[in-house]
Design a protein around this motif. Structure first.
Motif, short mmCIF file in Angstrom:
data_model
loop_
_atom_site.label_atom_id
_atom_site.label_comp_id
_atom_site.label_asym_id
_atom_site.label_seq_id
_atom_site.Cartn_x
_atom_site.Cartn_y
_atom_site.Cartn_z
N SER A 112 0.83 -1.20 0.00
CA SER A 112 0.00 0.00 0.00
C SER A 112 0.86 1.25 0.00
N SER A 113 0.57 2.16 -0.92
CA SER A 113 1.32 3.42 -0.98
C SER A 113 1.00 4.33 0.20
N GLU A 114 0.02 3.95 1.01
CA GLU A 114 -0.32 4.73 2.20
C GLU A 114 0.66 4.46 3.35
N LEU A 115 1.41 3.38 3.23
CA LEU A 115 2.31 2.98 4.32
C LEU A 115 3.76 3.02 3.88
N PRO A 116 4.68 3.33 4.81
CA PRO A 116 6.10 3.13 4.50
C PRO A 116 6.34 1.67 4.16
N LEU A 117 7.27 1.40 3.27
CA LEU A 117 7.47 0.04 2.78
C LEU A 117 7.86 -0.92 3.89
N HIS A 118 8.64 -0.45 4.86
CA HIS A 118 9.09 -1.37 5.92
C HIS A 118 7.92 -1.90 6.74
N GLN A 119 6.84 -1.14 6.83
CA GLN A 119 5.68 -1.62 7.57
C GLN A 119 4.98 -2.74 6.81
N SER A 120 4.90 -2.60 5.48
CA SER A 120 4.26 -3.64 4.67
C SER A 120 5.08 -4.93 4.65
#
Length: 434
Positions: A112-120
């Motif tokens: 999701s572009s709503e989240l920083p990548l490390h969270q995904s």
């Protein structure tokens, strides 16, 4: 329309760096994230964890992802125009490996572009701390690999190097032997370089020939995985590695994540990432017969060659610029970290003081010489501090500070020359008339 530019990334041991260049190769932007300083929550030293056995050395995978998030946000805050970027590529520290858990490809594709990548991606790795090039804990795996293929020289003739503890095949073999369930949970194994490319691609990026030839797994002549080497390391390994590709391959367009979150053009191209050493050869525009020394966390000596003769010392890698030729490489693990330690001990942590002390002593150091290995060295295989006076007597106590500094620098460069000449490199004599 904004003038086109191109991004280069470097996922190195101590930091993540980015540089943007325009079509005239002028630098228009650069920045970095230092892992220890900017991401203290990971508690690394020099970007890594040195484990209690002093042999095992790892780095947290999510630290690298979070560093990418951080640097992209810095670029965004600075007003960098991501829509200018036509293509990007980069380099990663060689030999490090990343283990993607089964099902991670879908998470990577649909982040999701709503989240920083490390969270995904926080649950995507079956091994949370990646083995890196500083690791020297796989001696038994190295012995087993050499035995399986008919000896150290035969392995070098196939893969360009005898078995080295930091090389990725042996690290994979260790993980398989110690944690077979973790290995079986892994659907893809990346090098640091192909891992970094995967983050931008939104899919598993292939390993390139040049970085792949630092694994003890690739047949450097045919540029395919060696079945005998794969089988000696772990079952089903070829499927987990994917097919290797030329280092200049265009892998595809950037993941929609980056277009949506940062404004990259959807057609921004991702070019295969490679290892930091091959990238140095390419970046310095070396040609056949040229020789270069890179002073980094590890020091490397490398050159372009047409007809390599793999030996028990040093490495032959596929050339990232010309797939028909090769590069030779010598690696010295005790590089800048060793120089920084002596700087801290003998020059109050100041490079200015270090340089003044070096300048205050004469070339040759009045016969005082030192070889400094805080961690087990690669070339030669040695550890500890070894000081010798002008009478070739071993000295246990410290040299005076300025003598210690010159002994370190001269000893490091003397070792480079000696080992290069042993491999048949011809180092020209200095011409005083030039």
């Amino acid at each position: 329309m904004a003038a086109p530019c191109y991004l280069g990334w470097d996922f190195s041991t101590q930091q993540l760096k980015v540089v943007a260049i325009d079509e005239q190769l002028r630098v228009i932007y650069e920045d970095n994230v230092n892992f220890d300083k900017d991401l203290p929550e990971f508690k690394t030293q020099g970007g890594a964890f040195i484990h209690s056995d002093r042999l095992t050395v790892t780095s947290p995978v999510l630290m690298w992802v979070k560093a990418l998030d951080m640097i992209l946000e810095k670029m965004k805050s600075s007003g960098f125009n991501f829509s200018q970027v036509r293509a990007l590529s980069g380099a990663g520290q060689q030999h490090g490996s990343v283990y993607w858990k089964k099902g991670s490809i879908q998470i990577l594709k649909s982040a999701s572009s709503e989240l920083p990548l490390h969270q995904s991606l926080k649950a995507c790795f079956s091994v949370s701390n990646s083995p890196i090039w500083m690791d020297s804990s796989t001696a038994s795996q190295c012995s087993a690999l050499e035995k399986a293929v008919g000896g150290a020289q035969h392995l070098a003739s196939i893969t360009g190097s005898r078995a080295y503890e930091r090389f990725t095949g042996n690290q994979i073999a260790k993980i398989y032997s110690q944690n077979p369930e973790v290995y079986m949970q892994t659907e893809r194994i990346s090098l640091v370089s192909s891992f970094a490319a995967s983050l931008f691609l939104g899919a598993y990026a292939p390993i390139d020939y040049s970085d792949g030839s630092g694994m003890n797994l690739l047949q450097i002549w045919e540029k395919v995985w060696s079945v005998s080497c794969l089988d000696a390391c772990a079952p089903g390994l070829e499927e987990k590695l994917g097919c290797p590709v030329p280092s200049h391959s265009v892998l595809g367009p950037i993941s929609p994540y980056y277009s949506q979150r940062y404004g990259f053009r959807p057609d921004c191209k991702i070019v295969a990432f490679t290892g930091d050493n091959p990238a140095s050869l390419a970046g310095m525009r070396l040609q056949e017969g040229d020789i270069a020394i890179s002073l980094g966390t590890s020091d490397t000596l490398f050159l372009w060659i047409q007809e390599p003769t793999p030996a028990l010392e040093g490495h032959i890698l596929c050339n990232p610029v010309d797939p028909q030729t090769y590069m030779a490489l010598l690696c010295f693990k005790n590089g800048s970290l060793m120089r920084e330690r002596i700087r801290d001990d003998c020059a109050s942590g100041s490079w200015d003081e270090f340089s003044k002390a070096l300048s205050s002593t004469v070339a040759g150091n009045n016969g005082n010489l030192g070889f400094y290995f805080d961690v087990m060295e690669i070339t030669p295989e040695a550890v500890g501090i070894h000081r010798f006076n002008r009478n070739n007597q071993k000295v246990v106590s410290d040299f005076p500070k300025e003598v210690e500094i010159r002994a370190l620098i001269e000893g490091q460069f003397m070792a480079k020359r000696i080992h290069a000449e042993k491999l048949g490199y011809k180092v020209s004599k200095y011409d005083k008339k030039a």
